[in-house]
Scaffold this active site. Structure first.
Site, mmCIF file in Angstrom:
data_model
loop_
_atom_site.group_PDB
_atom_site.id
_atom_site.type_symbol
_atom_site.label_atom_id
_atom_site.label_comp_id
_atom_site.label_asym_id
_atom_site.label_seq_id
_atom_site.Cartn_x
_atom_site.Cartn_y
_atom_site.Cartn_z
ATOM 1 N N ASP A 1 0.758 -1.302 0.228
ATOM 2 C CA ASP A 1 0.333 -0.221 -0.422
ATOM 3 C C ASP A 1 0.873 1.265 -0.032
ATOM 4 O O ASP A 1 1.104 2.140 0.576
ATOM 5 C CB ASP A 1 -0.672 0.167 0.757
ATOM 6 C CG ASP A 1 -1.708 -1.417 1.566
ATOM 7 O OD1 ASP A 1 -2.318 -1.915 -0.205
ATOM 8 O OD2 ASP A 1 -2.192 -1.765 2.113
ATOM 9 N N LYS B 1 2.085 2.037 -5.187
ATOM 10 C CA LYS B 1 2.307 1.318 -6.728
ATOM 11 C C LYS B 1 1.941 1.389 -7.510
ATOM 12 O O LYS B 1 1.997 2.192 -8.304
ATOM 13 C CB LYS B 1 2.120 -0.020 -6.143
ATOM 14 C CG LYS B 1 3.760 -0.358 -5.246
ATOM 15 C CD LYS B 1 3.188 -2.142 -5.016
ATOM 16 C CE LYS B 1 2.261 -2.571 -4.263
ATOM 17 N NZ LYS B 1 2.493 -2.314 -2.685
ATOM 18 N N GLY C 1 -4.410 -3.971 -3.801
ATOM 19 C CA GLY C 1 -4.993 -2.947 -4.291
ATOM 20 C C GLY C 1 -5.000 -1.657 -4.838
ATOM 21 O O GLY C 1 -4.202 -1.073 -3.978
ATOM 22 N N HIS C 2 -5.025 -1.624 -5.779
ATOM 23 C CA HIS C 2 -4.351 -1.059 -6.190
ATOM 24 C C HIS C 2 -4.359 0.578 -6.868
ATOM 25 O O HIS C 2 -5.572 0.376 -7.880
ATOM 26 C CB HIS C 2 -2.682 -1.658 -7.793
ATOM 27 C CG HIS C 2 -1.770 -1.860 -7.542
ATOM 28 N ND1 HIS C 2 -0.998 -2.340 -7.528
ATOM 29 C CD2 HIS C 2 -1.084 -2.440 -5.808
ATOM 30 C CE1 HIS C 2 -0.226 -3.172 -7.272
ATOM 31 N NE2 HIS C 2 -0.657 -3.579 -6.110
ATOM 32 N N GLN D 1 2.034 -6.076 -2.576
ATOM 33 C CA GLN D 1 2.418 -6.770 -1.741
ATOM 34 C C GLN D 1 3.982 -5.204 -1.098
ATOM 35 O O GLN D 1 3.953 -4.429 -2.484
ATOM 36 C CB GLN D 1 2.823 -7.470 -1.076
ATOM 37 C CG GLN D 1 1.462 -8.500 -1.379
ATOM 38 C CD GLN D 1 0.912 -9.036 -2.118
ATOM 39 O OE1 GLN D 1 1.370 -9.675 -3.244
ATOM 40 N NE2 GLN D 1 -0.844 -8.505 -2.561
HETATM 41 P P1 GDP Z 1 -0.668 0.888 -4.193
HETATM 42 O O1 GDP Z 1 -1.650 -0.830 -3.137
HETATM 43 O O2 GDP Z 1 0.872 0.734 -2.920
HETATM 44 O O3 GDP Z 1 -0.917 0.258 -5.185
HETATM 45 O O4 GDP Z 1 -1.055 1.693 -2.748
HETATM 46 P P2 GDP Z 1 -2.673 1.931 -2.028
HETATM 47 O O5 GDP Z 1 -3.965 2.280 -3.648
HETATM 48 O O6 GDP Z 1 -2.963 0.759 -1.666
HETATM 49 O O7 GDP Z 1 -2.467 2.823 -0.969
HETATM 50 C C1 GDP Z 1 -2.516 4.131 -1.657
HETATM 51 C C2 GDP Z 1 -3.375 5.299 -0.974
HETATM 52 O O8 GDP Z 1 -2.433 6.122 -0.507
HETATM 53 C C3 GDP Z 1 -4.292 4.929 -1.778
HETATM 54 O O9 GDP Z 1 -5.516 5.861 -1.932
HETATM 55 C C4 GDP Z 1 -3.988 6.186 -2.598
HETATM 56 O O10 GDP Z 1 -5.063 7.645 -3.151
HETATM 57 C C5 GDP Z 1 -3.499 7.375 -2.022
HETATM 58 N N1 GDP Z 1 -1.958 8.087 -1.715
HETATM 59 C C6 GDP Z 1 -0.925 7.778 -2.264
HETATM 60 N N2 GDP Z 1 0.101 8.575 -3.247
HETATM 61 C C7 GDP Z 1 -0.126 9.454 -2.084
HETATM 62 C C8 GDP Z 1 -0.131 11.048 -1.865
HETATM 63 O O11 GDP Z 1 0.975 11.025 -2.254
HETATM 64 N N3 GDP Z 1 -0.439 12.163 -0.730
HETATM 65 C C9 GDP Z 1 -1.961 11.126 -0.167
HETATM 66 N N4 GDP Z 1 -2.876 11.559 0.180
HETATM 67 N N5 GDP Z 1 -2.796 10.168 -0.541
HETATM 68 C C10 GDP Z 1 -1.364 8.952 -1.446
HETATM 69 P P1 IMO Z 2 -0.663 -4.321 -1.823
HETATM 70 O O1 IMO Z 2 -0.418 -4.770 -3.390
HETATM 71 C C1 IMO Z 2 -0.774 -4.226 1.913
HETATM 72 C C2 IMO Z 2 -1.621 -8.688 3.976
HETATM 73 C C3 IMO Z 2 -2.215 -9.816 4.478
HETATM 74 C C4 IMO Z 2 -1.788 -10.009 5.380
HETATM 75 C C5 IMO Z 2 -0.694 -10.696 5.008
HETATM 76 C C6 IMO Z 2 -1.284 -11.947 3.928
HETATM 77 O O2 IMO Z 2 -2.131 -3.019 -2.470
HETATM 78 O O3 IMO Z 2 0.295 -3.300 -1.868
HETATM 79 P P2 IMO Z 2 -2.648 -13.373 1.499
HETATM 80 O O4 IMO Z 2 -4.386 -12.214 1.709
HETATM 81 O O5 IMO Z 2 -1.986 -11.602 1.110
HETATM 82 O O6 IMO Z 2 -2.502 -14.361 1.709
HETATM 83 O O7 IMO Z 2 -3.164 -11.558 3.488
HETATM 84 O O8 IMO Z 2 -0.563 -9.841 3.730
HETATM 85 N N1 IMO Z 2 -1.251 -8.174 2.144
HETATM 86 C C7 IMO Z 2 -1.087 -6.975 2.232
HETATM 87 N N2 IMO Z 2 -0.834 -6.086 2.726
HETATM 88 N N3 IMO Z 2 -0.956 -3.928 0.610
HETATM 89 C C8 IMO Z 2 -1.414 -5.396 0.382
HETATM 90 O O9 IMO Z 2 -1.070 -5.513 -1.237
HETATM 91 C C9 IMO Z 2 -0.943 -6.837 0.679
HETATM 92 N N4 IMO Z 2 -1.979 -7.696 -0.333
HETATM 93 C C10 IMO Z 2 -1.330 -8.731 1.090
HETATM 94 O O10 IMO Z 2 -2.875 -7.841 4.873
HETATM 95 O O11 IMO Z 2 -1.153 -9.152 5.987
HETATM 96 MG MG MG Z 3 -2.487 -1.715 -2.095
#
Ligand code: GDP
Ligand code: IMO
Ligand code: MG
Length: 423
Positions: A16, A19, A43-44, A225
């Site tokens: 999270d 990416k 979840g991207h 991840q």
């Molecule tokens: P990923 O899994 O690495 O793609 O990241 P996620 O989408 O799960 O989580 C990143 C969260 O931070 C999302 O809700 C984005 O919209 C938000 N986000 C990304 N970059 C920034 C930033 O620079 N500032 C803020 N406030 N939010 C951001």
């Molecule tokens: P992105 O790509 C954050 C965590 C779960 C749990 C552990 C194992 O959005 O960064 P799983 O369902 O993979 O067997 O869960 O890994 N986890 C993540 N945490 N971002 C993710 O993906 C994750 N994918 C799995 O919360 O602790």
């Molecule tokens: Mg994510």
């Protein structure tokens, strides 16, 4: 960006990091964008022009017409969730079938894999991993046990193979006395998902990628991840079930190590973790709550509270080493805009012992911090590095010096436009 190479963009902490946002920003510079590991546990989030998408299995390069997107052999895929995700994009006007290829060798997540995920978690009780419940662990277990179903199986004797694997899962569930489940509706939707997925090019993606590289094209490998959730290098057993690091790019796409170009290590200006497991920098006080609230730190897949803390240089240095990170990308800097003091974890301590390298067992260690003055300025409207306040420049310099890598991109908000390239 390098020519004829695979650049990797990898989450280097607990996922999270942002990416999806940066892959979307980088896509115009690449010919191919490929996911190499994980599945719908990811979840991207991508935000642009007032629109927001959360991608799970589909690469974040999908919004750029004319770019090939690949779900690689190292991924696991749930046909029903894939269908829902793809149809949402199609109804938003994106023509996916011309630009998304799926590897024959990627493994299928069956409905019974998800039941097994729940059953194994229930059996672990208080030691549960806190998985996303998407069947990731059981699917990779079947892959390693050589009992899994692959996307390529859809074209050969599929129903029989499906029934055999399902029966095997049902037997395990009976053995675990986990029998209170009903997958009737889920299975019907899953089978529709199989039909839907069959309309996409199901190909030997490793050959396509290598041909593209031979032609001098550039590939961006999109991590899922983060390194601390890597099956080998993360905080085992509180990890996911795939290799999320650079090594996973090679095996998960079928590219040789000498094809790897730049390795972008992406992290937040602070730390978060979702699910169970050790997290020495975790804040249980109002500062942690404030970071969660300002950063909207709730899971994109499960909606769970993300655990929050200060940046962890011990974990980051370890991840930089494991991945061969060449450039750093710092996200969510704006979330710290109002803090008077920022802290950075420089070591862990336990029973009077101090370490600056990642210990085998991160359980029970306390974080040792250094304090850095906060910038107390709104960064979100800034469009170039020279607008950054001095205290923020100092935080960047502090991190670059501690991590011995340049920070080349800084993100100051969730929108595609809030991305600043550093000189
Ligand atoms: P990923 O899994 O690495 O793609 O990241 P996620 O989408 O799960 O989580 C990143 C969260 O931070 C999302 O809700 C984005 O919209 C938000 N986000 C990304 N970059 C920034 C930033 O620079 N500032 C803020 N406030 N939010 C951001
Ligand atoms: P992105 O790509 C954050 C965590 C779960 C749990 C552990 C194992 O959005 O960064 P799983 O369902 O993979 O067997 O869960 O890994 N986890 C993540 N945490 N971002 C993710 O993906 C994750 N994918 C799995 O919360 O602790
Ligand atoms: Mg994510």
């Amino acid at each position: 960006m390098s020519t004829g190479k695979v650049d990797a963009l990898l989450g280097i902490v607990f996922g999270d990091e942002g990416k999806g946002k940066v892959v979307d920003v980088f896509t115009p510079q690449y010919d191919v964008v490929a996911r190499f590991a994980g599945g719908p546990n990811a979840g991207h989030t991508i935000i642009f022009e007032g629109k927001k998408f959360v991608l799970r299995s589909i690469p974040s390069g999908i919004f750029d017409e004319g770019k090939l997107n690949i779900i690689g052999n190292g991924c696991v895929i749930a046909p029903d969730l894939f269908m829902a995700e793809a149809q949402e994009l199609e109804s938003a006007g994106y023509d996916l079938k011309s630009r998304l290829h799926i590897s024959r060798r990627a493994h299928l997540i069956l409905p019974t894999h998800r039941v097994l995920d729940r059953a194994y978690e229930a059996a672990k009780g208080k030691n549960k991993v806190g998985t996303t419940g998407k069947g990731i662990g059981p699917t990779y277990s079947d892959k390693a046990s050589r009992t899994g179903l692959r996307v390529g199986d859809i074209q050969q004797n599929f129903q029989e193979k499906y029934e055999t694997l399902k029966a095997r899962h049902e037997q395990i569930l009976r053995d675990l006395h986990y029998t209170d489940y009903d997958i009737t509706d889920e299975e019907a939707l899953w089978m529709r998902g199989i039909q839907y997925m069959s309309q996409f090019p199901i190909t030997d993606t490793e050959i396509e990628i290598n041909q593209a590289l031979e032609e001098g094209k550039n590939v961006l490998a999109e991590g899922a991840q983060g390194t601390m959730l890597d099956i080998d290098h993360g905080t085992y057993p509180f990890v996911s079930s795939s290799n999320t690091c650079t090594g996973g790019v090679c095996t998960g796409l079928g590219v040789a190590p000498n094809r790897i170009g730049e390795v972008f290590g992406i992290f937040k200006a602070y730390s978060t973790r979702v699910g169970s497991g050790p997290f020495p920098v975790e804040l249980f006080d109002e500062i942690g709550d404030k970071i969660r609230e300002i950063g909207h730190e709730y899971g994109a897949v499960t909606g769970r509270n993300r655990r929050c803390g200060w940046i962890d240089l011990v974990a980051l240095r370890y991840a930089i080493m494991i991945n061969g990170v060449t450039q750093l990308i710092m996200m969510k800097s704006d979330v710290l805009d109002t803090f008077e003091t920022i802290r950075a974890c420089v070591a862990y301590e336990k029973n009077g012992q101090r370490t600056t390298t990642m210990p085998y067992d991160t359980e029970g260690w306390q974080a040792v911090y250094e304090d850095i003055p906060g910038w107390q300025t709104d960064l979100t409207q800034m469009t170039s590095q020279d607008q950054f306040p001095e205290a923020f420049q100092n935080y960047i310099k502090y991190l670059e010096s501690a991590l011995e890598r340049p920070i080349t991109i800084v993100s100051v908000g969730p929108d595609r436009a809030q991305t600043i390239e550093m000189n």
